[in-house]
Scaffold this active site. Structure first.
Site, PDB file in Angstrom:
ATOM      1  N   LYS A 268       5.694  -4.115  -4.839  1.00  0.00           N
ATOM      2  CA  LYS A 268       7.156  -4.056  -4.789  1.00  0.00           C
ATOM      3  C   LYS A 268       7.703  -4.140  -3.371  1.00  0.00           C
ATOM      4  CE  LYS A 268      11.060  -2.519  -7.113  1.00  0.00           C
ATOM      5  NZ  LYS A 268      11.372  -3.848  -7.639  1.00  0.00           N
TER       6      LYS A 268
ATOM      7  N   LYS B  61      11.602 -14.186 -12.876  1.00  0.00           N
ATOM      8  CA  LYS B  61      11.233 -13.035 -13.714  1.00  0.00           C
ATOM      9  C   LYS B  61      10.118 -13.408 -14.664  1.00  0.00           C
ATOM     10  CE  LYS B  61      12.550 -10.591 -11.956  1.00  0.00           C
ATOM     11  NZ  LYS B  61      13.340 -10.439 -10.783  1.00  0.00           N
TER      12      LYS B  61
ATOM     13  N   HIS C 155      16.864 -35.814 -11.836  1.00  0.00           N
ATOM     14  CA  HIS C 155      16.251 -36.378 -10.634  1.00  0.00           C
ATOM     15  C   HIS C 155      14.762 -36.049 -10.560  1.00  0.00           C
ATOM     16  CE1 HIS C 155      20.128 -37.664  -9.147  1.00  0.00           C
ATOM     17  NE2 HIS C 155      20.606 -36.473  -9.505  1.00  0.00           N
TER      18      HIS C 155
ATOM     19  N   ASN D 194      -1.160   1.838   5.798  1.00  0.00           N
ATOM     20  CA  ASN D 194      -0.333   0.801   5.184  1.00  0.00           C
ATOM     21  C   ASN D 194       0.150  -0.080   6.335  1.00  0.00           C
ATOM     22  OD1 ASN D 194       3.112   0.878   4.079  1.00  0.00           O
ATOM     23  ND2 ASN D 194       1.645  -0.743   3.876  1.00  0.00           N
ATOM     24  N   GLY D 195      -0.210  -1.361   6.291  1.00  0.00           N
ATOM     25  CA  GLY D 195       0.192  -2.273   7.370  1.00  0.00           C
ATOM     26  C   GLY D 195      -0.959  -3.180   7.742  1.00  0.00           C
TER      27      GLY D 195
ATOM     28  N   ARG E 259       3.556  -0.135  -5.054  1.00  0.00           N
ATOM     29  CA  ARG E 259       3.325  -0.738  -3.737  1.00  0.00           C
ATOM     30  C   ARG E 259       1.991  -1.469  -3.647  1.00  0.00           C
ATOM     31  NH1 ARG E 259       6.811   1.402   0.025  1.00  0.00           N
ATOM     32  NH2 ARG E 259       5.463   0.726   1.700  1.00  0.00           N
TER      33      ARG E 259
ATOM     34  N   CYS F  29       0.860  -1.178   0.000  1.00  0.00           N
ATOM     35  CA  CYS F  29       0.000   0.000   0.000  1.00  0.00           C
ATOM     36  C   CYS F  29       0.899   1.232   0.000  1.00  0.00           C
ATOM     37  CB  CYS F  29      -0.932   0.114   1.200  1.00  0.00           C
ATOM     38  SG  CYS F  29      -2.117  -1.213   1.337  1.00  0.00           S
TER      39      CYS F  29
ATOM     40  N   GLU G  73       6.648 -14.107 -12.805  1.00  0.00           N
ATOM     41  CA  GLU G  73       5.968 -12.992 -12.154  1.00  0.00           C
ATOM     42  C   GLU G  73       5.395 -11.964 -13.128  1.00  0.00           C
ATOM     43  OE1 GLU G  73       8.396 -10.596  -9.498  1.00  0.00           O
ATOM     44  OE2 GLU G  73      10.135 -10.918 -10.764  1.00  0.00           O
TER      45      GLU G  73
ATOM     46  N   TRP H 270      -2.797  -2.556  -1.655  1.00  0.00           N
ATOM     47  CA  TRP H 270      -2.522  -3.971  -1.912  1.00  0.00           C
ATOM     48  C   TRP H 270      -3.315  -4.699  -0.845  1.00  0.00           C
ATOM     49  CZ3 TRP H 270      -0.350  -8.264   0.540  1.00  0.00           C
ATOM     50  CH2 TRP H 270      -0.034  -9.333  -0.296  1.00  0.00           C
TER      51      TRP H 270
ATOM     52  N   GLU I  44      16.556 -16.963 -10.921  1.00  0.00           N
ATOM     53  CA  GLU I  44      16.137 -15.585 -11.142  1.00  0.00           C
ATOM     54  C   GLU I  44      15.414 -15.448 -12.490  1.00  0.00           C
ATOM     55  OE1 GLU I  44      15.686 -13.180  -9.333  1.00  0.00           O
ATOM     56  OE2 GLU I  44      15.737 -11.406 -10.585  1.00  0.00           O
TER      57      GLU I  44
HETATM   58  C1  F6R Z   1      11.100 -10.213  -7.735  1.00  0.00           C
HETATM   59  C2  F6R Z   1      11.038  -9.301  -6.623  1.00  0.00           C
HETATM   60  C3  F6R Z   1      10.788  -9.851  -5.268  1.00  0.00           C
HETATM   61  C4  F6R Z   1      11.670  -9.134  -4.247  1.00  0.00           C
HETATM   62  C5  F6R Z   1      11.310  -9.591  -2.826  1.00  0.00           C
HETATM   63  C6  F6R Z   1      12.220  -8.972  -1.789  1.00  0.00           C
HETATM   64  O1  F6R Z   1      11.312  -9.557  -8.931  1.00  0.00           O
HETATM   65  O2  F6R Z   1      11.156  -8.126  -6.784  1.00  0.00           O
HETATM   66  O3  F6R Z   1      10.994 -11.231  -5.235  1.00  0.00           O
HETATM   67  O4  F6R Z   1      13.009  -9.419  -4.533  1.00  0.00           O
HETATM   68  O5  F6R Z   1       9.986  -9.251  -2.550  1.00  0.00           O
HETATM   69  O6  F6R Z   1      12.133  -7.588  -1.809  1.00  0.00           O
HETATM   70  P1  F6R Z   1      13.260  -6.666  -1.199  1.00  0.00           P
HETATM   71  O7  F6R Z   1      14.494  -6.898  -1.967  1.00  0.00           O
HETATM   72  O8  F6R Z   1      12.736  -5.290  -1.331  1.00  0.00           O
HETATM   73  O9  F6R Z   1      13.426  -7.093   0.231  1.00  0.00           O
END
Ligand code: F6R
Length: 612
Positions: free
Chosen positions: A607, A489, A508, A99-100, A27, A2, A492, A73, A485
């Site tokens: 994010k 990517k 395996h 937010n929380g 957010r 949020c 998501e 969110w 990774e």
């Molecule tokens: C993936 C992504 C998330 C963050 C994760 C941790 O693209 O962005 O997996 O890496 O939520 O977030 P931070 O790094 O902000 O602690």
């Protein structure tokens, strides 16, 4: 998650709030809303994005020089109009954004229902605004005092802003475990979840600490006290952020811009820290803790998602270069499984946002056991950066696309510097190799630049594979985290199911998935296990899988067996992550764009994950 934003001053609040909400939309984007005081206290809110709110407010009275805004969110209550913030109190005199999570909202709500309160939404937030009003009326106190008393009665995390029809010259903001920044202008104040909505108006900011309440008024008066009623002298920081850094700069999406920024952001992560000619790596932020590192019996790396993947690269680097045993932990698991932590442990907490709730909680746990905590954060002044004993910022600049790209390469760069510095101090790397790695690291930004020139080829590959239903990503040693990774990517942002595996693990289990429909991305760059990876590619081809291989320039072996090759510049295996991840970022990006997905704001994600 949020995003919250608020303004009080002489300007029209609505445009400031809307611009701020657009910047905070990373957010959360389940719903959006604003409240303004003009001749009345008005609330406009709706399900959907900030752009939906803009449409919703066309032809409505949007005047007013004080207001609050929220982008949600969803946690408690589905994303709909009613659950959108701001929330009114019972009398509709107060509004609040949050937010929380208010964890004890259920008993509080029950108690208030018994006293006649009627609730409209399913949210925990609405309970808090009712509680504030309830206290104001029952105890006959002013609004700041009612907020203070209410916050003493809630358990959980909050960043809130409260607005009252009866106090149209006052904004009240408070926080605990969710971030809140206060912008201090000339007779005007801004409040926001991060500095992006503030930066173009003022560079003077105050980062509120947990359990602090800020009361600001139109005359430029700022008062901060704790929820225990202690006065606090505000400390004004100067923002270093530049406005251009948070705009798209001609790119279609923030994600693409951020992928393209990597030559610069990797360089910025090294700037002032590496002196190749002198053979010096100097990380000012952890200078005082170097000895702790050098004598550590163990390093524990914690993080979530992409940051955890960077942590895995860190594990390989520290073990290889410094010969210190490393454990990499998901912060969310670490905090709940009673881990053994020693005072001699050094814990590295990695986080782009610096606000991830699980990582913060894991830090608190490790701290309580006496471990030394080192942060690797991107957002300056963030909660993790402030709670760790010391740390090194990644200096990647604001990352706005929800999928992390440049933050990952910056994290890996900083971890490489740490491992090099510590390995060198421990005498675990030969002088020659140390100097070779330093100068190779120095050449990485230019090599990433060359990878970016493969854009069109990768776009073409995306057009071939965009309709696949599954993807497998394989890597080995340093490129195993790259496989993880790459898969993260893709899933998501394009919603294609993808798995990352160590190449040798394929046989395996996952090999059962391979048929002519299955694209398999293999990172097969030069390194100690190159031949083994070539055999793994043969195994995939024997089952008719479609192989897209990332290889070192000039490779002739894989070219003969893979369906497609992406040639990247040669580098030392220990630095390969920084180069080989870039084509995978681009591949995911173009597949998602071609599938019509919202790349910068993928569904269900946010994010900054400030809830557990
Ligand atoms: C993936 C992504 C998330 C963050 C994760 C941790 O693209 O962005 O997996 O890496 O939520 O977030 P931070 O790094 O902000 O602690």
């Amino acid at each position: 998650m949020c995003g919250i934003v608020a303004y009080i001053g002489k300007k029209e609040a609505y445009p400031i709030l809307m611009k701020g909400l657009h910047r905070l939309e990373y957010r959360g984007y389940d719903s959006a809303g604003v409240a303004l005081i003009n001749s009345d206290l008005v609330v406009y809110k709706c399900k959907g994005k900030v752009s939906d709110l803009e449409k919703f407010t066309v032809n409505k009275n949007k005047t007013g020089t004080i207001g609050i805004g929220h982008t949600r969110w969803a946690t408690h209550g589905e994303p709909n109009d009613v659950n959108a913030h701001p929330h009114y109190s019972g009398s509709k005199n107060l509004v609040l954004i949050h937010n929380g999570i208010i964890e004890n909202y259920a008993p509080l709500k029950e108690e208030m229902i018994k006293r006649g309160h009627v609730f409209e939404s399913d949210t925990d937030t609405e309970v808090l605004v009712h509680l504030i009003e309830d206290i104001q009326q029952r105890e006959n106190v002013d609004l700041p005092e009612a907020v203070r008393i209410a916050l003493n009665n809630v358990i959980g995390a909050y960043a809130i802003v409260v607005l009252s029809k009866n106090d149209p010259d006052l904004l009240i903001a408070a926080k605990k475990s969710s971030p809140l920044v206060l912008g201090v202008g000339e007779e005007e104040f801004f409040v926001a979840s991060d500095a992006t909505p503030i930066v173009e108006y003022t560079k003077n900011v105050v980062y509120l600490e947990d359990e602090e309440i800020a009361v600001v008024n139109r005359k430029g008066k700022l008062q901060i006290k704790t929820i225990r009623n202690q006065e606090i002298t505000p400390y004004i920081h100067e923002l270093q952020m530049q406005l251009e850094a948070i705009e798209k700069g001609g790119f279609d999406h923030f994600m693409l811009k951020e992928i393209y920024e990597q030559p610069r952001s990797i360089r910025d992560s090294m700037r002032g820290r590496v002196h190749v000619d002198k053979g010096v790596v100097e990380l000012g932020g952890i200078r005082e803790y170097m000895q702790k590192f050098v004598s550590a019996n163990r390093i524990i790396i914690i993080g979530c998602g992409t940051s955890w993947h960077a942590g895995m690269v860190g594990e390989y680097l520290f073990e290889d270069l410094a010969r210190i045993p490393v454990e990499v932990e998901y912060a969310s698991e670490f905090r709940y499984r009673n881990p053994v932590i020693y005072e001699s442990d050094v814990v590295i907490a990695i986080s782009q946002s610096g606000e991830t709730a699980d990582t913060l909680a894991a830090i608190e746990l490790a701290k309580s056991k006496g471990a030394t905590i080192i942060g690797v954060c991107n957002v300056v002044g963030s909660s993790i950066a402030r709670t760790t004993h010391a740390g090194s910022y990644t200096h990647a600049g604001p990352e706005i696309g929800v999928a992390s790209t440049k933050a990952f390469t910056a994290q890996v760069t900083v971890l490489t510097l740490m491992a090099l510095a510590i390995g060198h101090k421990r005498g675990m790397i030969s002088e020659t190799h140390y100097h070779e790695l330093l100068s190779e690291l120095d050449s990485i930004p230019a090599k990433v630049e060359r990878v970016l020139k493969l854009n069109d080829q990768i776009k073409y590959l995306a057009s071939i594979f965009k309709d696949a239903r599954n993807f497998l990503y394989l890597g080995r040693s340093y490129t195993f985290p790259v496989a993880l990774e790459g898969a993260l990517k893709l899933k998501e942002i394009s919603y294609i199911h993808a798995e990352g595996y160590p190449a040798a693990e394929m046989k395996h289990g996952p090999i059962a998935l391979i048929d002519e429909e299955m694209p398999v991305v293999v990172i097969a760059t030069k390194g100690a296990s190159y031949e083994k990876v070539v055999s793994n590619i043969q195994e995939v081809k024997a089952r008719k899988g479609k192989v897209i291989a990332v290889v070192t320039e000039g490779d002739t072996i894989v070219r003969k067996i893979a369906d497609h090759v992406i040639e990247v510049p040669e580098t030392d295996e220990k630095l390969a992550t920084l180069i080989s991840v870039v084509p995978l970022q681009l591949l995911s990006y173009y597949i998602a764009v071609m599938r019509g997905c919202n790349v910068d704001q993928p569904r269900n994600l946010a994010k900054s994950v400030t809830v557990e």
